[in-house]
Each structure stands twice: as C-alpha cells, then as structure tokens.
Design a protein around this motif. Structure first.
Motif, PDB file in Angstrom:
ATOM      1  N   LEU A   5      38.562  49.487  56.599  1.00 36.47           N
ATOM      2  CA  LEU A   5      37.951  48.541  55.662  1.00 36.47           C
ATOM      3  C   LEU A   5      37.370  47.320  56.352  1.00 36.47           C
ATOM      4  CD1 LEU A   5      40.506  48.709  52.713  1.00 36.47           C
ATOM      5  CD2 LEU A   5      38.418  50.019  53.073  1.00 36.47           C
ATOM      6  N   HIS A   6      37.498  47.234  57.656  1.00 35.73           N
ATOM      7  CA  HIS A   6      36.864  46.165  58.426  1.00 35.73           C
ATOM      8  C   HIS A   6      37.194  44.761  57.872  1.00 35.73           C
ATOM      9  CE1 HIS A   6      34.348  48.932  60.801  1.00 35.73           C
ATOM     10  NE2 HIS A   6      34.227  49.606  59.674  1.00 35.73           N
ATOM     11  N   GLY A   7      38.405  44.616  57.408  1.00 37.40           N
ATOM     12  CA  GLY A   7      38.821  43.303  56.913  1.00 37.40           C
ATOM     13  C   GLY A   7      38.412  43.005  55.480  1.00 37.40           C
ATOM     14  N   PHE A   8      37.799  43.959  54.789  1.00 38.69           N
ATOM     15  CA  PHE A   8      37.368  43.730  53.410  1.00 38.69           C
ATOM     16  C   PHE A   8      38.409  44.161  52.376  1.00 38.69           C
ATOM     17  CE2 PHE A   8      33.240  43.563  55.497  1.00 38.69           C
ATOM     18  CZ  PHE A   8      32.627  42.522  54.823  1.00 38.69           C
ATOM     19  N   GLY A   9      39.588  44.570  52.839  1.00 37.87           N
ATOM     20  CA  GLY A   9      40.642  44.974  51.920  1.00 37.87           C
ATOM     21  C   GLY A   9      41.021  43.879  50.924  1.00 37.87           C
ATOM     22  N   PRO A  10      41.300  42.643  51.395  1.00 37.81           N
ATOM     23  CA  PRO A  10      41.643  41.574  50.442  1.00 37.81           C
ATOM     24  C   PRO A  10      40.532  41.291  49.437  1.00 37.81           C
ATOM     25  CG  PRO A  10      42.293  40.959  52.659  1.00 37.81           C
ATOM     26  CD  PRO A  10      41.486  42.219  52.784  1.00 37.81           C
ATOM     27  N   GLY A  15      38.534  41.809  43.938  1.00 33.94           N
ATOM     28  CA  GLY A  15      37.562  42.366  43.007  1.00 33.94           C
ATOM     29  C   GLY A  15      38.218  43.255  41.960  1.00 33.94           C
ATOM     30  N   THR A  16      39.244  43.995  42.370  1.00 28.93           N
ATOM     31  CA  THR A  16      39.975  44.840  41.427  1.00 28.93           C
ATOM     32  C   THR A  16      40.670  44.000  40.362  1.00 28.93           C
ATOM     33  OG1 THR A  16      40.357  46.497  43.158  1.00 28.93           O
ATOM     34  CG2 THR A  16      41.766  46.597  41.207  1.00 28.93           C
ATOM     35  N   VAL A 173      25.553  42.353  38.509  1.00 30.83           N
ATOM     36  CA  VAL A 173      24.154  41.931  38.633  1.00 30.83           C
ATOM     37  C   VAL A 173      23.979  40.428  38.412  1.00 30.83           C
ATOM     38  CG1 VAL A 173      23.316  44.198  37.932  1.00 30.83           C
ATOM     39  CG2 VAL A 173      23.616  42.408  36.208  1.00 30.83           C
ATOM     40  N   VAL A 174      24.956  39.769  37.781  1.00 28.67           N
ATOM     41  CA  VAL A 174      24.859  38.325  37.574  1.00 28.67           C
ATOM     42  C   VAL A 174      25.791  37.570  38.514  1.00 28.67           C
ATOM     43  CG1 VAL A 174      24.070  38.503  35.192  1.00 28.67           C
ATOM     44  CG2 VAL A 174      26.533  38.423  35.659  1.00 28.67           C
ATOM     45  N   GLY A 175      26.307  38.267  39.541  1.00 26.30           N
ATOM     46  CA  GLY A 175      27.046  37.581  40.599  1.00 26.30           C
ATOM     47  C   GLY A 175      28.544  37.513  40.445  1.00 26.30           C
ATOM     48  N   LEU A 176      29.138  38.226  39.485  1.00 26.22           N
ATOM     49  CA  LEU A 176      30.591  38.205  39.360  1.00 26.22           C
ATOM     50  C   LEU A 176      31.217  39.044  40.472  1.00 26.22           C
ATOM     51  CD1 LEU A 176      32.977  37.247  37.577  1.00 26.22           C
ATOM     52  CD2 LEU A 176      32.861  39.470  36.442  1.00 26.22           C
ATOM     53  N   ASN A 177      32.210  38.503  41.126  1.00 21.08           N
ATOM     54  CA  ASN A 177      32.827  39.169  42.270  1.00 21.08           C
ATOM     55  C   ASN A 177      33.875  40.191  41.831  1.00 21.08           C
ATOM     56  OD1 ASN A 177      31.342  37.794  44.273  1.00 21.08           O
ATOM     57  ND2 ASN A 177      32.696  36.016  44.095  1.00 21.08           N
ATOM     58  N   GLU A 178      33.417  41.237  41.125  1.00 22.00           N
ATOM     59  CA  GLU A 178      34.324  42.326  40.763  1.00 22.00           C
ATOM     60  C   GLU A 178      34.202  43.434  41.815  1.00 22.00           C
ATOM     61  OE1 GLU A 178      32.386  45.286  39.376  1.00 22.00           O
ATOM     62  OE2 GLU A 178      31.069  43.957  40.489  1.00 22.00           O
ATOM     63  N   VAL A 179      34.706  44.611  41.509  1.00 17.96           N
ATOM     64  CA  VAL A 179      34.801  45.668  42.514  1.00 17.96           C
ATOM     65  C   VAL A 179      33.439  46.028  43.107  1.00 17.96           C
ATOM     66  CG1 VAL A 179      35.368  48.097  42.882  1.00 17.96           C
ATOM     67  CG2 VAL A 179      36.913  46.658  41.560  1.00 17.96           C
ATOM     68  N   MET A 180      32.443  46.264  42.272  1.00 20.83           N
ATOM     69  CA  MET A 180      31.153  46.702  42.786  1.00 20.83           C
ATOM     70  C   MET A 180      30.456  45.614  43.585  1.00 20.83           C
ATOM     71  SD  MET A 180      30.676  49.814  42.410  1.00 20.83           S
ATOM     72  CE  MET A 180      29.018  49.731  43.080  1.00 20.83           C
ATOM     73  N   ARG A 181      30.592  44.373  43.160  1.00 22.41           N
ATOM     74  CA  ARG A 181      29.984  43.265  43.902  1.00 22.41           C
ATOM     75  C   ARG A 181      30.597  43.164  45.302  1.00 22.41           C
ATOM     76  NH1 ARG A 181      25.566  39.829  44.227  1.00 22.41           N
ATOM     77  NH2 ARG A 181      26.213  37.831  45.105  1.00 22.41           N
ATOM     78  N   GLN A 182      31.919  43.234  45.366  1.00 21.16           N
ATOM     79  CA  GLN A 182      32.594  43.165  46.660  1.00 21.16           C
ATOM     80  C   GLN A 182      32.261  44.386  47.508  1.00 21.16           C
ATOM     81  OE1 GLN A 182      33.760  40.461  47.440  1.00 21.16           O
ATOM     82  NE2 GLN A 182      35.237  39.562  46.041  1.00 21.16           N
ATOM     83  N   THR A 183      32.114  45.526  46.870  1.00 18.11           N
ATOM     84  CA  THR A 183      31.752  46.739  47.599  1.00 18.11           C
ATOM     85  C   THR A 183      30.364  46.616  48.202  1.00 18.11           C
ATOM     86  OG1 THR A 183      33.131  48.098  46.141  1.00 18.11           O
ATOM     87  CG2 THR A 183      31.422  49.231  47.414  1.00 18.11           C
ATOM     88  N   GLN A 184      29.427  46.086  47.443  1.00 17.07           N
ATOM     89  CA  GLN A 184      28.061  45.914  47.945  1.00 17.07           C
ATOM     90  C   GLN A 184      28.017  44.942  49.113  1.00 17.07           C
ATOM     91  OE1 GLN A 184      26.110  44.737  44.349  1.00 17.07           O
ATOM     92  NE2 GLN A 184      25.899  46.815  43.578  1.00 17.07           N
ATOM     93  N   VAL A 185      28.813  43.885  49.045  1.00 20.77           N
ATOM     94  CA  VAL A 185      28.884  42.933  50.163  1.00 20.77           C
ATOM     95  C   VAL A 185      29.425  43.623  51.406  1.00 20.77           C
ATOM     96  CG1 VAL A 185      30.032  40.849  51.012  1.00 20.77           C
ATOM     97  CG2 VAL A 185      29.117  40.913  48.676  1.00 20.77           C
ATOM     98  N   ALA A 186      30.488  44.435  51.228  1.00 16.67           N
ATOM     99  CA  ALA A 186      31.069  45.150  52.361  1.00 16.67           C
ATOM    100  C   ALA A 186      30.082  46.152  52.954  1.00 16.67           C
ATOM    101  CB  ALA A 186      32.349  45.861  51.913  1.00 16.67           C
ATOM    102  N   VAL A 187      29.336  46.846  52.093  1.00 13.32           N
ATOM    103  CA  VAL A 187      28.351  47.828  52.576  1.00 13.32           C
ATOM    104  C   VAL A 187      27.251  47.131  53.359  1.00 13.32           C
ATOM    105  CG1 VAL A 187      26.535  49.411  51.821  1.00 13.32           C
ATOM    106  CG2 VAL A 187      28.805  49.529  50.784  1.00 13.32           C
TER     107      VAL A 187
END
Length: 231
Positions: A5-10, A15-16, A173-187
């Motif tokens: 997870l390259h440090g993106f686990g937290p 996000g969860t 899409v409006v910037g909330l740091n939920e699972v998909m937002r955090q996933t996109q940042v990690a990707v």
C-alpha cells in the motif's frame, strides 16, 4: 495476495470511516424523507398525494451524480446569502453535507415507494380493529401500522442501503475524502491502479457483507412472532 500500500493504508482506513459515516447519515435522513413521502402518497389529501408523487418522480428521474453536483454547486449562492444574514460571509456547504443531502434525497425517493407498498400491504381490518378498540388514529399508526410497515419494508430498504453504500463513491467528485477519493490519490501517486482499485473493491465488498449480516439480524428481530407460510 499481499498488497503493497506504499504508506496509503491509514488514508484508505480514514476513507473507509468517512464512507461509513456518509452512508449512515444519509440513510438516517433518507428514512425520514421516505416515511414522509409514503404518508403523503397514501394520504386522503389530494395536495399531499401530488407532493409525494412529484418528489418521488422528480428525484428518481435524475441521476444521483447530478444531484450531488447540483446540491454542492447550486447551493453556493444560497448558503452565502444565509451566511451574510447571520454575519458569517464565508459560510459554505461542506462536501460531506452536500453528499448527505444528495444521497438522502435519492434514498428517500426510492424508500417512499417501498414504504408505500408496505402500507398498502397491511390489511385494512387491522386499522378498523384499532378504531373498534377506541384507539386514536395516531396511536393506531404508531402501535399497529408502523411496526408492520417496518417489517414488510425492511428487505426492500436493505437493498436500497446496499445501493447507497456504493453510491457514496459519487461524492468523491466534490472532494470528499472517502474510499474512492483516497484510492484515486494513491493511484496517482504510485501509478498502480490495479492494486488500489482491488483494495477499494475489497473494502466495498467487506462493507456490503457486514451490512448484509446486520440486515439479517434486523429482519430476524422484526419477524419475531410471525410464522412464514410454507412455499
């Protein structure tokens, strides 16, 4: 399979938690809207029936993503006007609040039809029996109608909640740091889309399984005292 997870686990864990909070808040508000909508659609008042029909038809006819965008961006002027009126010109609607409003609005529209079907499934004789016993209409609703309506509507509401849980991804899409937002940042940071999208899929699947188990418990509790007819 071990995922690096390259440090993106937290961040994914945070996000969860945000996804869970968003889903719970949305379903709580949506249940209220759905119940009010169902009562309006089954009311004797022609105006209330028209309002209930308009709400369910209008909201269900527009995609959830559009409601998220419309509420988040369309409320800017209204919120600023309220902020200026109360002396807080910098007041704005947060992505979380916009997401809750949009998802609750959509959940409530579909829940309206579920509750309406449940109300119509309750035999009229139950209400007549309550009136014969001298119960007020309000007491009949709370003691006779609502418990049965909840039992009948629970499976349908459970399916709607499963859909709502996955629709929380739209709020990214409006910037909330939920699972998909955090996933996109990690990707974007690691250039490993398959790994992180698989992790996101596992998170949503886990939340769905937990929700199914909880709904099974609720259904079992709601059906106490009722014997299912044999097929």
């Amino acid at each position: 399979m071990n995922f690096d997870l390259h440090g993106f686990g937290p961040a994914l864990w945070a996000g969860t938690l945000m996804t869970i909070q968003l889903a719970v808040a949305s379903v709580a508000c949506g249940l209220v809207l759905g119940l009010l909508g169902a009562l309006a659609k089954t009311s004797r008042s022609r105006i209330l029936r028209l309002l209930g029909d308009t709400y369910s038809t209008l909201v269900r006819g527009v995609p959830e993503l559009l409601w998220v965008l419309l509420i988040f961006y369309g409320s800017v002027g209204a919120v600023q006007a309220v902020g200026e009126a109360i002396g807080k010109p910098q007041l704005e609607l947060s992505p979380f609040a916009a997401g809750v409003l949009a998802l609750a609005l959509c959940f409530g529209a579909y829940a309206t039809e579920v509750f309406r079907g449940a109300v119509l499934a309750i035999p009229r004789g139950h209400r007549e029996a309550g009136l014969a016993l001298g119960m007020s209409r309000r007491r009949i609703f709370w003691r006779l109608v609502l418990p049965q309506m909840w039992r009948i509507a629970l499976p349908g509401l459970g399916n709607l909640f499963m859909i709502l849980m996955k629709d929380t991804a739209l709020v990214s899409v409006v910037g909330l740091n939920e699972v998909m937002r955090q996933t996109q940042v990690a990707v974007t940071s690691t250039k490993q889309p398959f790994t992180f999208f698989m992790v996101a899929a596992a998170i949503y699947l886990g939340l769905t399984v937990i929700s199914m188990l909880a709904l099974h418990v609720f259904e079992k509790r709601a059906n106490r005292g009722f014997v299912r007819s044999a097929a």
